[in-house]
Design a protein around this motif. Structure first.
Motif, PDB file in Angstrom:
ATOM      1  N   LEU A  81       0.835  -1.209   0.000  1.00 12.62           N
ATOM      2  CA  LEU A  81       0.000   0.000   0.000  1.00 12.62           C
ATOM      3  C   LEU A  81       0.868   1.256   0.000  1.00 12.62           C
ATOM      4  N   GLU A  82       1.995   1.192   0.694  1.00 14.26           N
ATOM      5  CA  GLU A  82       2.897   2.354   0.684  1.00 14.26           C
ATOM      6  C   GLU A  82       3.478   2.555  -0.713  1.00 14.26           C
ATOM      7  N   HIS A  83       3.854   1.456  -1.370  1.00 16.20           N
ATOM      8  CA  HIS A  83       4.381   1.572  -2.741  1.00 16.20           C
ATOM      9  C   HIS A  83       3.318   2.130  -3.690  1.00 16.20           C
ATOM     10  N   ARG A  84       2.126   1.600  -3.591  1.00 16.17           N
ATOM     11  CA  ARG A  84       1.083   2.017  -4.532  1.00 16.17           C
ATOM     12  C   ARG A  84       0.703   3.490  -4.333  1.00 16.17           C
ATOM     13  N   GLY A  85       0.812   3.982  -3.113  1.00 18.15           N
ATOM     14  CA  GLY A  85       0.454   5.386  -2.840  1.00 18.15           C
ATOM     15  C   GLY A  85      -1.037   5.533  -2.602  1.00 18.15           C
ATOM     16  N   ASP A  86      -1.422   6.731  -2.182  1.00 21.43           N
ATOM     17  CA  ASP A  86      -2.816   6.950  -1.799  1.00 21.43           C
ATOM     18  C   ASP A  86      -3.688   7.394  -2.961  1.00 21.43           C
ATOM     19  N   GLU A  87      -3.168   8.312  -3.774  1.00 21.57           N
ATOM     20  CA  GLU A  87      -4.016   8.923  -4.794  1.00 21.57           C
ATOM     21  C   GLU A  87      -4.232   7.984  -5.974  1.00 21.57           C
ATOM     22  N   SER A  88      -5.466   7.925  -6.435  1.00 16.03           N
ATOM     23  CA  SER A  88      -5.761   7.046  -7.567  1.00 16.03           C
ATOM     24  C   SER A  88      -7.160   7.342  -8.089  1.00 16.03           C
ATOM     25  N   THR A  89      -7.734   6.404  -8.831  1.00 12.42           N
ATOM     26  CA  THR A  89      -9.126   6.559  -9.270  1.00 12.42           C
ATOM     27  C   THR A  89     -10.028   6.424  -8.040  1.00 12.42           C
ATOM     28  N   GLY A  90     -11.300   6.823  -8.191  1.00  6.81           N
ATOM     29  CA  GLY A  90     -12.216   6.818  -7.047  1.00  6.81           C
ATOM     30  C   GLY A  90     -12.283   5.468  -6.345  1.00  6.81           C
ATOM     31  N   TRP A  91     -12.615   4.427  -7.112  1.00  9.83           N
ATOM     32  CA  TRP A  91     -12.805   3.130  -6.441  1.00  9.83           C
ATOM     33  C   TRP A  91     -11.524   2.617  -5.822  1.00  9.83           C
ATOM     34  N   SER A  92     -10.390   2.939  -6.458  1.00 12.42           N
ATOM     35  CA  SER A  92      -9.116   2.441  -5.943  1.00 12.42           C
ATOM     36  C   SER A  92      -8.843   3.047  -4.561  1.00 12.42           C
ATOM     37  N   MET A  93      -9.170   4.339  -4.418  1.00  7.19           N
ATOM     38  CA  MET A  93      -9.002   4.968  -3.084  1.00  7.19           C
ATOM     39  C   MET A  93      -9.974   4.324  -2.104  1.00  7.19           C
ATOM     40  N   GLY A  94     -11.186   4.019  -2.588  1.00  4.11           N
ATOM     41  CA  GLY A  94     -12.167   3.344  -1.741  1.00  4.11           C
ATOM     42  C   GLY A  94     -11.650   1.998  -1.256  1.00  4.11           C
ATOM     43  N   TRP A  95     -10.991   1.274  -2.135  1.00  8.03           N
ATOM     44  CA  TRP A  95     -10.487  -0.051  -1.735  1.00  8.03           C
ATOM     45  C   TRP A  95      -9.339   0.088  -0.719  1.00  8.03           C
ATOM     46  N   LYS A  96      -8.413   1.004  -1.039  1.00  8.08           N
ATOM     47  CA  LYS A  96      -7.258   1.173  -0.140  1.00  8.08           C
ATOM     48  C   LYS A  96      -7.689   1.659   1.247  1.00  8.08           C
ATOM     49  N   LEU A  97      -8.765   2.440   1.268  1.00  7.79           N
ATOM     50  CA  LEU A  97      -9.330   2.844   2.565  1.00  7.79           C
ATOM     51  C   LEU A  97      -9.710   1.597   3.382  1.00  7.79           C
ATOM     52  N   ASN A  98     -10.392   0.662   2.747  1.00  5.89           N
ATOM     53  CA  ASN A  98     -10.781  -0.578   3.440  1.00  5.89           C
ATOM     54  C   ASN A  98      -9.553  -1.372   3.865  1.00  5.89           C
ATOM     55  N   GLN A  99      -8.529  -1.383   3.001  1.00  2.00           N
ATOM     56  CA  GLN A  99      -7.340  -2.185   3.323  1.00  2.00           C
ATOM     57  C   GLN A  99      -6.554  -1.575   4.480  1.00  2.00           C
ATOM     58  N   TRP A 100      -6.438  -0.257   4.490  1.00  5.52           N
ATOM     59  CA  TRP A 100      -5.760   0.379   5.638  1.00  5.52           C
ATOM     60  C   TRP A 100      -6.551   0.137   6.917  1.00  5.52           C
ATOM     61  N   ALA A 101      -7.884   0.157   6.791  1.00  2.00           N
ATOM     62  CA  ALA A 101      -8.707  -0.112   7.983  1.00  2.00           C
ATOM     63  C   ALA A 101      -8.448  -1.528   8.487  1.00  2.00           C
ATOM     64  N   ARG A 102      -8.313  -2.472   7.559  1.00  2.00           N
ATOM     65  CA  ARG A 102      -8.043  -3.857   7.976  1.00  2.00           C
ATOM     66  C   ARG A 102      -6.643  -3.998   8.590  1.00  2.00           C
ATOM     67  N   LEU A 103      -5.762  -3.064   8.239  1.00  5.98           N
ATOM     68  CA  LEU A 103      -4.424  -3.090   8.848  1.00  5.98           C
ATOM     69  C   LEU A 103      -4.434  -2.443  10.233  1.00  5.98           C
ATOM     70  N   HIS A 104      -5.587  -1.977  10.640  1.00  3.15           N
ATOM     71  CA  HIS A 104      -5.766  -1.314  11.936  1.00  3.15           C
ATOM     72  C   HIS A 104      -4.934  -0.034  12.032  1.00  3.15           C
TER      73      HIS A 104
END
Ligand code: FUC
Length: 804
Positions: A658-681
């Motif tokens: 996730l750090e490599h991929r970065g935060d900014e992206s298309t809408g859904w991609s940011m939506g997915w990474k939000l869920n993944q960071w949440a799962r990482l606590h």
């Protein structure tokens, strides 16, 4: 459509006058934009160009209109003055299918015997000749024919979703002489309103889309008598005729030119104290201070779970003229219709409330978002966006119709980006992430029906491309059972063996949240089991003795591989689901044994040279790659095979990705990474993603922007907030697993956890103050907060309050 009206005139306490969650504008949209089908068609969207620059596209519609819908019919309120425009949709209005020229034989004849090429692909991969592997796979495991056939006169085989047209209401008012304008979507009640003054006279319009009545209703009220001209028009892909059906009602009966799909749009107008006449295809109202417009629509589409492949009408089974006539005949009058609508809507929506203490900015939503982009804190906006995802799901996915597509239900143009279809490599799945945890289980019914519909054609896909039992689907599917790949030769998007298995994990999830045993037995397990059987036949044994997804791809990224992490993760998930389901039902002991040994033999997750979770079977990841897809983290989210609690090292490796991929992206991609960071606590990083989604992936009307508008990011955003507050995928109920510092105080009520539990949580100073678990199942429950857990018995229907 097939939406059965069980309408009853139920009385209820009416909604509060000042709803908290509203999206609003203080400027109208223009009345003078031409309808889209009078201009050029949308070109294929290539994933890079911003659609608004190149296509026939109305940025006002996309950024400033207000969507209403009931899962079958949808509309966007433009709120324009001289001519009000409601853009219209019915979710089953689709081109393509067996009704196209050339008939069912042409439609269904798309499968290739792709499985015959798999051995040579494996050989090429074994030799490290990736180019050759890609070539063979790309040209043998695609469809035998183009899904679009744009070069001949047959029309598109796969088809696409299309607009139902527009309703226009010509008011004769001067666009430039208005004041006090407000256009508002009250998402707490699912009502849109427009109000303004013109020459000292007040005007008020109200709109809603009723599920029980399958009806869109609009009221035009004024402080003086109004003359209105009300007309429906279809797009240029359709033709038909408007006929008068009574003094104040008309019906448009039409069909799509390419595939003959029939549809009907029925209108009835009530003009209090005024007159209605029919002239030039329009209903003309004179002299009324209050005009009510009722609109209903349907197509001839009927879902078919076992289509006859010789029947051009395999998906036809409804007379839209009759269904719309009966809905119109049983429609209640305005006041009761509105009350019943609000009651129906709130019976779903009110189940979850979210309160985040903090500033809330009550200015027009476009300005509010602009302020948020500039750093103005606005917890009210963050709550609103969360609830808006629930609003959109209730409005675009109700039992009796198709699931929410790439644009939910809302499309303004004849053609659509990606056909507004069902994309199975993230998009349709993301649409349903919030459904169960945010207490909207009923909204998943269309998805379940859809998965069931793909099963039979999907069995042929499995046989043709993998010589396998079970069933499979590919990247994109339509409403006519298309489960084959497309004819493109790019394997990264067109070769996706586990699309069906991913869909089927949603069936297990439904059981896991609801504990509905008959659903598990009759609906979920048969489909899950066949996915597990598909995996049995598809997986390949490597010389080292591992079971590998050879060949496979990483969605939309890279080349053919001997076993991508994404594909293995989905296989793991569906095998776990199949084992759990078979154990619960106490069936198929032998298969359970097979699936367990498959899990043991599956190629394991691997950590690469940067500490990253490998995307492919070899350590070739590029740390500077910011590609939008993060499918290889499937095990972290939406899957359950990686977690900071059970597999901390793998979770750490996901973090590196996730750090490599970065935060900014298309809408859904940011939506997915939000869920993944949440799962990482990591609540603070999840919050960064939530803010980035709102700031960079959101239109002024709060629709998710890929760009263009694509609804999945809205649902990803809502699901992500939920994952920050509650998780239950690891066998316990984890309270506030990812609470960010930005939300020190708040409460959430009505969230659902696996095991059929409903959970309310309060917190203060960044710490849990109490949680109440209401049991629906009577099962024992373990609640986690931080490192501590509490386990207790529960009684169905009773609540337990826990503190830590
Ligand atoms: C997937 C994504 C694209 C787009 C499309 C509809 O293919 O990779 O970004 O969202 O679906």
């Amino acid at each position: 459509m097939k939406h059965i009206s069980t309408f009853a005139a139920l009385l209820l306490a009416f909604a509060p006058a000042h709803a908290q969650n509203t999206i609003w504008f203080d400027e109208p949209c223009s009345s003078y934009r031409p309808v889209p089908w009078t201009r050029a068609k949308a070109p294929n969207y290539d994933g890079k160009t911003v659609a608004s620059e190149s296509m026939d596209f109305n940025d006002e519609w996309e950024y400033r209109s207000l969507p209403i819908g009931n899962g079958s019919i949808g509309a966007n309120v433009m709120g324009s003055i001289a001519t009000e425009r409601l853009t219209l949709n019915e979710k089953t209005l689709w081109l393509g299918g067996p009704g196209i020229k050339g008939g069912p034989e042409r439609y269904w004849n798309v499968n290739k015997e792709g499985w015959k090429a798999l051995e040579s692909v494996r050989e090429a991969l074994a030799k490290g000749d990736i180019e050759k592997a890609d070539d063979i796979l790309g040209s043998n495991c695609n469809a035998a024919a183009d899904k679009d056939d744009v070069d001949d006169s047959y029309g598109s085989r796969f088809g696409h979703y299309t607009t139902l047209g527009e309703l226009s209401v010509v008011t004769g008012l001067d666009e430039n002489a208005i004041s006090e304008y407000v256009r508002r979507l009250d998402i707490d009640n699912s009502i849109a309103t427009v109000s303004f003054k013109s020459e000292g006279v007040s005007y008020e319009r109200t709109y809603f889309a009723s599920y029980p009545a399958n009806m869109i209703a609009a009221r035009f009220k004024a402080g003086k008598k109004q003359d209105l001209t009300i007309a429906y028009s279809c797009s240029d892909l359709a033709e038909g005729e408007t006929v008068r059906t009574s003094d104040n009602a008309v019906c448009f009966r039409g069909h799509l030119k390419e595939n003959g799909e029939e549809f009907a749009v029925r209108l009835k107008v009530k003009a209090r104290g005024g007159k209605v006449i029919f002239e030039d295809g329009s209903l003309k109202v004179t002299g009324s201070k209050c005009v009510d417009i009722y609109l209903t629509a349907d197509t001839d589409y009927k879902i078919n779970y076992d289509p006859d492949k010789t029947d051009p009408k395999a998906y036809v089974g409804v007379d839209p003229s009759e269904t719309t006539a009966s809905w119109m005949a049983s429609a209640l009058r305005w006041k009761k219709l509105l009350k019943a609508h609000v009651k129906d809507y709130r019976s779903l929506y009110d189940r979850v409330s979210l309160k985040l203490e903090g500033p809330s900015n009550d200015i027009p939503t476009d300005e509010r978002l602009a302020a948020y982009r500039n750093g103005t804190p606005d917890q009210g906006l963050e709550e609103l966006y969360f609830q808006f995802g629930r609003y959109l799901l209730i409005s675009s996915s109700r039992p009796g119709n198709m699931p929410a597509n790439l644009q939910g239900i809302w499309l303004q143009t004849p053609s659509a980006p990606w056909g507004s279809d069902y994309h199975n490599n993230i998009n349709i799945q993301m649409n349903y992430w919030p459904a169960l945890m945010d207490n909207l289980a009923e909204c998943t019914e269309p998805l379940t029906d859809y998965i069931k519909m793909l099963h039979k054609p999907g069995m042929e896909t499995a046989r043709a491309y993998w010589n396998a039992r079970g069933w499979a689907a590919s990247i994109s599917t339509n409403i006519y059972g298309y489960a084959a790949p497309q004819n493109g030769e790019n394997v990264c998007w067109n070769y996706n063996p586990v699309a069906a298995s991913w869909l089927a994990t949603h069936l297990w999830d439904y059981y896991d949240y609801t504990r509905d045993l008959s659903f598990l037995k009759d609906t979920a397990y048969p489909l899950i089991k066949e996915c597990a059987e598909f995996c049995e036949d598809y997986l390949w044994k490597s010389p080292e003795g591992f079971l590998m997804a050879n060949p496979s791809s990483s969605p939309e990224h890279g080349h053919a591989d001997e076993g991508t992490t994404f594909t293995h993760a989905v296989v793991r998930e569906i095998l776990l689901d199949a084992i759990a389901a078979a154990e619960t039902l106490d069936v198929d002991g032998e298969s359970r044994g097979t699936w367990k040994s498959m899990l043991d033999g599956l190629y394991p997750y691997k950590i690469g040279r940067y500490g990253q979770l490998l995307e492919w079977s070899k350590d070739i990841d590029n740390p500077d790659d910011h590609h939008r897809h993060v499918n290889h983290l499937f095990g972290l989210h939406p899957g359950r095979t990686i977690s900071p609690v059970t597999t901390p090292e793998l979770a750490e490796a996901c973090k590196v990705v996730l750090e490599h991929r970065g935060d900014e992206s298309t809408g859904w991609s940011m939506g997915w990474k939000l869920n993944q960071w949440a799962r990482l606590h990591d609540g603070d990083h999840a919050y960064v993603l939530y803010q980035t989604l709102l700031r960079q992936g959101t239109a002024d009307n709060l629709w998710d922007i890929h760009p263009p508008f694509q609804i999945d990011g809205n649902f990803g955003g809502t699901a992500g907030v939920t994952e920050m507050l509650l998780q239950s995928q690891d066998g316990d109920i984890n309270l506030l697993p990812s609470l960010p510092a930005a939300w020190p105080e708040g409460s959430v009520k009505g969230l659902r956890a696996r095991g059929n539990f409903t959970v309310d949580i309060d917190w203060k100073d960044g710490r849990l103050t109490s949680a109440t678990v209401t049991s629906g199942s009577g099962l024992p429950c373990t609640v986690r907060y931080g490192g501590e857990t509490r386990t207790f018995d529960t009684v169905a229907g009773k609540s337990v309050t826990v503190t830590f």
